[in-house]
Design a protein around this motif. Structure first.
Motif, short mmCIF file in Angstrom:
data_model
loop_
_atom_site.label_atom_id
_atom_site.label_comp_id
_atom_site.label_asym_id
_atom_site.label_seq_id
_atom_site.Cartn_x
_atom_site.Cartn_y
_atom_site.Cartn_z
N VAL A 185 -3.57 -9.66 10.64
CA VAL A 185 -2.18 -9.82 10.21
C VAL A 185 -1.99 -9.16 8.85
O VAL A 185 -2.96 -8.79 8.17
CB VAL A 185 -1.80 -11.32 10.14
CG1 VAL A 185 -1.95 -11.97 11.51
CG2 VAL A 185 -2.64 -12.06 9.11
N PRO A 186 -0.74 -8.97 8.40
CA PRO A 186 -0.51 -8.35 7.09
C PRO A 186 -1.21 -9.10 5.96
O PRO A 186 -1.32 -10.33 5.98
CB PRO A 186 1.01 -8.41 6.94
CG PRO A 186 1.52 -8.38 8.34
CD PRO A 186 0.53 -9.18 9.14
N ASP A 187 -1.69 -8.34 4.98
CA ASP A 187 -2.36 -8.91 3.82
C ASP A 187 -1.44 -9.89 3.09
O ASP A 187 -0.21 -9.80 3.18
CB ASP A 187 -2.76 -7.82 2.83
CG ASP A 187 -3.70 -6.78 3.42
OD1 ASP A 187 -4.31 -7.06 4.47
OD2 ASP A 187 -3.83 -5.70 2.81
N LEU A 188 -2.06 -10.76 2.30
CA LEU A 188 -1.32 -11.65 1.42
C LEU A 188 -1.83 -11.45 -0.01
O LEU A 188 -3.00 -11.69 -0.30
CB LEU A 188 -1.48 -13.12 1.83
CG LEU A 188 -0.76 -14.16 0.97
CD1 LEU A 188 0.72 -13.85 0.83
CD2 LEU A 188 -0.96 -15.56 1.55
N ALA A 189 -0.94 -10.96 -0.87
CA ALA A 189 -1.31 -10.66 -2.26
C ALA A 189 -0.33 -11.32 -3.20
O ALA A 189 0.72 -11.84 -2.80
CB ALA A 189 -1.32 -9.15 -2.48
N GLY A 190 -0.67 -11.31 -4.49
CA GLY A 190 0.22 -11.87 -5.48
C GLY A 190 1.41 -10.97 -5.75
O GLY A 190 1.42 -9.80 -5.36
N LEU A 232 -6.05 -3.38 -3.86
CA LEU A 232 -4.68 -3.87 -3.92
C LEU A 232 -4.02 -3.70 -2.57
O LEU A 232 -4.53 -2.99 -1.70
CB LEU A 232 -3.89 -3.09 -4.98
CG LEU A 232 -4.51 -3.00 -6.38
CD1 LEU A 232 -3.66 -2.11 -7.27
CD2 LEU A 232 -4.68 -4.39 -6.99
N SER A 233 -2.88 -4.35 -2.41
CA SER A 233 -2.09 -4.17 -1.20
C SER A 233 -0.64 -3.97 -1.63
O SER A 233 0.10 -4.93 -1.84
CB SER A 233 -2.22 -5.38 -0.27
OG SER A 233 -1.72 -5.10 1.00
N LEU A 234 -0.27 -2.71 -1.81
CA LEU A 234 1.02 -2.37 -2.40
C LEU A 234 2.10 -2.11 -1.36
O LEU A 234 3.28 -2.09 -1.68
CB LEU A 234 0.86 -1.15 -3.31
CG LEU A 234 -0.18 -1.30 -4.43
CD1 LEU A 234 -0.32 0.00 -5.21
CD2 LEU A 234 0.19 -2.44 -5.36
N GLU A 235 1.70 -1.88 -0.13
CA GLU A 235 2.67 -1.61 0.93
C GLU A 235 2.33 -2.45 2.16
O GLU A 235 1.18 -2.54 2.56
CB GLU A 235 2.67 -0.13 1.31
CG GLU A 235 3.11 0.80 0.19
CD GLU A 235 3.13 2.25 0.61
OE1 GLU A 235 2.88 2.51 1.81
OE2 GLU A 235 3.37 3.11 -0.23
N GLY A 236 3.33 -3.05 2.74
CA GLY A 236 3.15 -3.76 4.01
C GLY A 236 2.55 -5.14 3.89
O GLY A 236 2.33 -5.81 4.90
#
Length: 253
Positions: A185-190, A232-236
């Motif tokens: 599933v899509p990442d979860l980041a701050g 990092l997860s900057l998109e999506g």
């Protein structure tokens, strides 16, 4: 009668948020722990060790859903393969795993083990869901508290973090666990990205302290990966709400 949900790592930082949420949703929980504990209302504890493959089959028996939170500095791939074998024999209907953003891109042993664990889950033949999350605020706090003891704060150039609140990760995991298997599933980041030194100085401000900064260059392939933002997860990605500043104000402010 609904079978209990098995939670590995249920006594850790993340598990401490997940287990009460599962109970609030009306589900009984079985927690796999390396140390014996007294049962609580709706929560049973079973003793075992995933890395040593001890007590795992007994823990999984009778659970249709397994939420795998347990992890350590090394060996997560081995521990997860042991869990997968037991879950397959027990006919588990949904295996949920928490991984880390950058598992497939950051060339460090910890991330490689997480990727190996992801593959063990995906190739298990069981219905599965995997969530990759950023580093928790709690972990960042441990790091910056150590850095704050130094006379000078090291500032690895280009190294940024996107810390996320463990409570928000827990809420998302419970939602996924009680839902249908969904794969990766899509990442979860701050909600914010910070240079490492900024995280440390944010903590120092809560303590009324100041430290000079020493620029450093992180060498090798890992350094290049961090400078490229592979952690990092900057998109999506799904983004949490609580910032590092919110966390500090609540925890140490």
């Amino acid at each position: 009668m609904t079978s209990p949900i098995l939670v590995t790592g249920g006594t850790g930082t993340l598990g401490g948020h997940v287990v009460p949420l599962l109970r609030a949703a009306g589900r009984d929980v079985r927690v796999l722990s390396r140390h014996a504990r007294e049962p609580e209302e709706g929560v049973a504890y079973v003793t075992g060790d995933l890395l040593k493959d001890e007590g795992v089959e007994a823990a999984v028996a009778g659970s249709e859903i397994v939420l795998h939170l347990a992890g350590g500095p090394k060996g997560d791939d081995v521990a997860t393969r042991n869990l997968v074998r037991a879950a397959s024999r027990a006919g588990v209907r949904h295996l949920v795993y928490i991984s880390v953003i950058g598992a497939d891109t950051v060339p460090l042993g910890y991330f490689a083990a997480k990727l190996g664990a992801e593959r063990a889950v995906a190739e298990s033949g069981l219905p599965w869901t995997t969530l990759r999350a950023a580093q928790f605020h709690d972990l960042v706090l441990k790091v910056v508290r150590t850095m704050a003891k130094l006379p000078v704060i090291p500032a690895p150039g280009g190294v940024r973090m996107q810390p996320v609140d463990a409570r928000e990760v827990a809420a998302r995991l419970v939602e996924l666990t009680l839902g249908d298997p969904a794969g990766l599933v899509p990442d979860l980041a701050g909600p914010k990205v910070y240079p490492m030194a900024e995280l440390a100085h944010g903590y120092l401000r809560t303590q009324g302290k100041r430290r000079p900064t020493l620029p450093l260059r992180m060498p090798g392939k890992a350094g290049r990966a961090y400078r490229a933002g592979e952690n990092l997860s900057l998109e999506g990605a799904a983004l949490g709400v609580r910032t590092w500043e919110d966390f500090l104000a609540e925890r140490v402010g």
